[in-house]
Scaffold this motif. Structure first.
Motif, PDB file in Angstrom:
ATOM      1  N   ASP A   1       0.837  -1.208   0.000  1.00  0.00           N
ATOM      2  CA  ASP A   1       0.000   0.000   0.000  1.00  0.00           C
ATOM      3  C   ASP A   1       0.872   1.258   0.000  1.00  0.00           C
ATOM      4  O   ASP A   1       0.588   2.228  -0.708  1.00  0.00           O
ATOM      5  CB  ASP A   1      -0.934   0.020   1.208  1.00  0.00           C
ATOM      6  N   PHE A   2       1.930   1.244   0.796  1.00  0.00           N
ATOM      7  CA  PHE A   2       2.861   2.372   0.858  1.00  0.00           C
ATOM      8  C   PHE A   2       3.496   2.609  -0.509  1.00  0.00           C
ATOM      9  O   PHE A   2       3.572   3.737  -0.997  1.00  0.00           O
ATOM     10  CB  PHE A   2       3.933   2.084   1.922  1.00  0.00           C
ATOM     11  N   ALA A   3       3.956   1.540  -1.157  1.00  0.00           N
ATOM     12  CA  ALA A   3       4.609   1.644  -2.464  1.00  0.00           C
ATOM     13  C   ALA A   3       3.632   2.148  -3.525  1.00  0.00           C
ATOM     14  O   ALA A   3       3.992   2.949  -4.389  1.00  0.00           O
ATOM     15  CB  ALA A   3       5.201   0.293  -2.870  1.00  0.00           C
TER      16      ALA A   3
ATOM     17  N   LYS B   1       7.500   0.967 -13.521  1.00  0.00           N
ATOM     18  CA  LYS B   1       7.263   0.040 -12.408  1.00  0.00           C
ATOM     19  C   LYS B   1       7.126   0.804 -11.089  1.00  0.00           C
ATOM     20  O   LYS B   1       6.271   0.473 -10.273  1.00  0.00           O
ATOM     21  CB  LYS B   1       8.398  -0.988 -12.320  1.00  0.00           C
ATOM     22  N   LEU B   2       7.951   1.816 -10.887  1.00  0.00           N
ATOM     23  CA  LEU B   2       7.853   2.607  -9.658  1.00  0.00           C
ATOM     24  C   LEU B   2       6.500   3.299  -9.569  1.00  0.00           C
ATOM     25  O   LEU B   2       5.895   3.356  -8.494  1.00  0.00           O
ATOM     26  CB  LEU B   2       8.974   3.644  -9.588  1.00  0.00           C
ATOM     27  N   GLU B   3       6.016   3.804 -10.696  1.00  0.00           N
ATOM     28  CA  GLU B   3       4.726   4.483 -10.689  1.00  0.00           C
ATOM     29  C   GLU B   3       3.593   3.503 -10.388  1.00  0.00           C
ATOM     30  O   GLU B   3       2.556   3.882  -9.864  1.00  0.00           O
ATOM     31  CB  GLU B   3       4.488   5.180 -12.041  1.00  0.00           C
ATOM     32  N   LYS B   4       3.802   2.232 -10.700  1.00  0.00           N
ATOM     33  CA  LYS B   4       2.814   1.195 -10.378  1.00  0.00           C
ATOM     34  C   LYS B   4       2.960   0.713  -8.933  1.00  0.00           C
ATOM     35  O   LYS B   4       2.112  -0.014  -8.435  1.00  0.00           O
ATOM     36  CB  LYS B   4       2.970  -0.012 -11.303  1.00  0.00           C
ATOM     37  N   GLY B   5       4.081   1.073  -8.308  1.00  0.00           N
ATOM     38  CA  GLY B   5       4.305   0.658  -6.929  1.00  0.00           C
ATOM     39  C   GLY B   5       4.924  -0.713  -6.801  1.00  0.00           C
ATOM     40  O   GLY B   5       4.875  -1.328  -5.745  1.00  0.00           O
ATOM     41  N   GLU B   6       5.539  -1.192  -7.865  1.00  0.00           N
ATOM     42  CA  GLU B   6       6.152  -2.518  -7.786  1.00  0.00           C
ATOM     43  C   GLU B   6       7.522  -2.518  -8.436  1.00  0.00           C
ATOM     44  O   GLU B   6       7.846  -1.649  -9.235  1.00  0.00           O
ATOM     45  CB  GLU B   6       5.261  -3.571  -8.432  1.00  0.00           C
TER      46      GLU B   6
ATOM     47  N   ILE C   1       7.039  11.068  -0.686  1.00  0.00           N
ATOM     48  CA  ILE C   1       7.066   9.929   0.225  1.00  0.00           C
ATOM     49  C   ILE C   1       5.860   9.972   1.162  1.00  0.00           C
ATOM     50  O   ILE C   1       5.695  10.923   1.924  1.00  0.00           O
ATOM     51  CB  ILE C   1       8.371   9.903   1.037  1.00  0.00           C
ATOM     52  N   PRO C   2       5.015   8.926   1.108  1.00  0.00           N
ATOM     53  CA  PRO C   2       3.859   8.879   1.999  1.00  0.00           C
ATOM     54  C   PRO C   2       4.288   8.673   3.453  1.00  0.00           C
ATOM     55  O   PRO C   2       5.404   8.235   3.735  1.00  0.00           O
ATOM     56  CB  PRO C   2       3.070   7.658   1.526  1.00  0.00           C
ATOM     57  N   THR C   3       3.379   8.965   4.356  1.00  0.00           N
ATOM     58  CA  THR C   3       3.621   8.681   5.766  1.00  0.00           C
ATOM     59  C   THR C   3       3.508   7.170   5.960  1.00  0.00           C
ATOM     60  O   THR C   3       2.488   6.586   5.602  1.00  0.00           O
ATOM     61  CB  THR C   3       2.579   9.390   6.655  1.00  0.00           C
TER      62      THR C   3
END
Length: 91
Positions: free
Chosen positions: A10-12, A46-51, A80-82
């Motif tokens: 979820d964070f990613a 891939k980073l934008e997809k969170g994986e 960067i999310p909390t």
């Protein structure tokens, strides 16, 4: 590996969504951001997809995050999310 979301996945994903919003605000393509940050387009996507790999949450290096924040012209803290409490270590 389970396909159920974990706090880390979820964070990613949230990180990826923040990157997408910042990129859209700059009216840049994924290719333009990747090139300017010194990344392969595939890696940026891939980073934008969170994986990073199928079923594996993204875990970018700090250097990558700093480069992306610079290219997207946003503070690093905006990307960067909390983290959730009790976030398990990335694998």
């Amino acid at each position: 590996m389970s396909d159920e979301p974990t706090p880390w996945t979820d964070f990613a994903r949230d990180l990826g969504e923040r990157m997408l919003r910042a990129r859209t605000a700059k009216r840049m393509s994924q290719e333009q951001v990747a090139h300017a940050a010194g990344l392969a387009t595939f890696t940026y996507r891939k980073l934008e997809k969170g994986e990073s790999n199928p079923g594996t949450a993204a875990n970018p290096r700090l250097r990558t995050l700093v480069a992306l924040a610079d290219v997207l012209d946003v503070p690093l803290s905006d990307l960067i999310p909390t983290p959730p409490r009790g976030l398990p270590p990335a694998r």
